[in-house]
Design an enzyme around this catalytic site. Structure first.
Site, PDB file in Angstrom:
ATOM      1  N   ASP A   1     -99.725  16.041-131.574  1.00 17.18           N
ATOM      2  CA  ASP A   1    -100.515  15.148-130.699  1.00 17.18           C
ATOM      3  C   ASP A   1     -99.383  14.074-130.435  1.00 17.18           C
ATOM      4  OD1 ASP A   1    -102.098  12.959-130.815  1.00 17.18           O
ATOM      5  OD2 ASP A   1    -102.848  12.951-132.247  1.00 17.18           O
TER       6      ASP A   1
ATOM      7  N   TYR B   1    -107.811   4.963-114.985  1.00 10.39           N
ATOM      8  CA  TYR B   1    -106.886   6.282-114.950  1.00 10.39           C
ATOM      9  C   TYR B   1    -105.703   6.248-113.738  1.00 10.39           C
ATOM     10  CZ  TYR B   1    -105.418  10.837-114.217  1.00 10.39           C
ATOM     11  OH  TYR B   1    -105.204  11.807-113.650  1.00 10.39           O
TER      12      TYR B   1
ATOM     13  N   SER C   1    -100.830  12.517-110.476  1.00 11.59           N
ATOM     14  CA  SER C   1    -101.812  12.586-109.768  1.00 11.59           C
ATOM     15  C   SER C   1    -101.474  11.271-108.537  1.00 11.59           C
ATOM     16  CB  SER C   1    -103.025  11.883-110.567  1.00 11.59           C
ATOM     17  OG  SER C   1    -103.944  11.652-110.402  1.00 11.59           O
TER      18      SER C   1
END
Length: 344
Positions: A66, A156, A143
């Site tokens: 995690d 984001y 991205s």
């Protein structure tokens, strides 16, 4: 020859899962892959993909990791029996989509924790050994949302902009230690990522005003169209291999050229005016045309057919960029050479 040891985060689905299986099943049998997931209960699709692709025994190990928990990162690192990681792939990510004022702050924090702090935790854990060995590669799933602002993706984009600055800064320093960092710049990809957007699309929309909700509904229709044209993860995974194998890897690798003209606009006009105007045109021009048509209005400077919209670019914007976006110089009276038309 020892295999290349690769550790990948976020392998429950999508790019991470496909990359892990692609490397583990490579005919060269030159990779040992540690595919990590936040919750081992989600390993079913990964195991099935590995079986289907015929991954040889010992080529793929699945670990729980995690990225939000430094102890979890350390525990996974201790399970790497080779005692080293040659290629670290920071792929775990989380999205948030909708009007900014609709988001719960804990949802905002979750995105920043996974996308930014999660990447930093991984780097803090694995970079020291790479630097000591003067060998290593770091690949980060990035991205186009880290290269340009996108409406209704504010949080984001903020997280992905942070990764751009983080990795670009490291890319200047780390070659002195024999370590290279690369960003794999993705557009829309067919993964479960969009199904896992924190709070769902829009979150608590009632917190946003009526006009913003209307704009979001319009944008969402175009967004769904863009997702229908998304790339397959298999296409994107080949870019990771290119970055791994390059003698001198680039900082950025692009999975699609679709957004490059807009990204270039941001650098060629540092004021940001060209990009903001162009993205506004891209996102909302259809809505404006529809509303003008309903009202019986005519867009100033545009013919009665209303088949094109005008956008004015500063003089510093290079006409070539406008041409790549499908614009042509306007010859209409009263318009200067900084105005371009785009069919809509």
């Amino acid at each position: 020859m020892d295999p290349t040891v690769v550790l990948i985060t976020g392998c429950s689905s999508g790019i991470g899962m496909h990359l892990a299986v692609r490397l583990a099943s490579d005919r060269s049998q030159s990779f040992k892959v540690y595919a990590t997931l936040r919750d081992l209960k989600a390993q079913g699709p990964l195991l099935e993909a590995a079986r289907t692709q015929g991954c040889p025994p010992g080529s793929l190990e699945i670990l729980e990791l995690d990225v939000r928990d430094s102890k979890s990162v350390a525990a996974a690192q201790a399970c790497v029996t080779e005692g080293r990681v040659d290629v670290l792939v920071c792929n775990a990510g989380r999205g948030l989509f909708g009007p900014l004022e609709a988001h719960e702050l804990n949802a905002v924090g979750a995105v920043l924790d996974v996308n930014v702090l999660g990447t930093i935790r991984m780097l803090q854990a694995f970079l020291p050994d790479m630097k000591r060995r003067h060998s290593g590669r770091v690949l980060v799933t990035a991205s186009v949302g880290g290269l340009m602002g996108l409406p209704f993706h504010e949080v984001y984009c903020a997280s992905k902009f942070a990764l751009e600055g983080l990795c670009e800064s490291l890319a200047i320093l780390l070659p002195l230690f024999g370590v290279h960092v690369s960003l794999i710049e993705c557009g829309a990809v067919h993964t479960a990522f969009y199904e896992k957007l924190v709070g769902g699309p829009g979150g608590a929309l009632e917190r946003a005003d009526a006009q913003t909700r209307h704009l979001f509904a319009h944008y969402l229709r175009g967004y769904e169209q863009a997702l229908s044209e998304a790339q397959d993860p298999e296409e994107v995974t080949e870019l990771f291999l290119t970055a791994m194998r390059a003698p001198q890897p680039a900082l950025r690798y692009f999975s699609t050229n679709r957004f490059l003209p807009l990204a270039r606009m941001r650098t060629e006009d540092p004021s940001g005016s060209s990009y903001v105007a162009a993205m506004h045109q891209e996102a909302f021009s259809n809505l404006q045309t529809q509303e003008n048509a309903k009202a019986g209005a005519q867009v100033p400077g545009v013919s009665d057919t209303a088949s094109s919209a005008l956008i004015c670019l500063p003089e510093c914007a290079i006409p070539r960029v406008a041409s790549e976006l499908g614009w042509s110089a306007s010859d209409k009276p009263g318009q200067d050479n900084s105005c371009y038309q785009q069919k809509i």
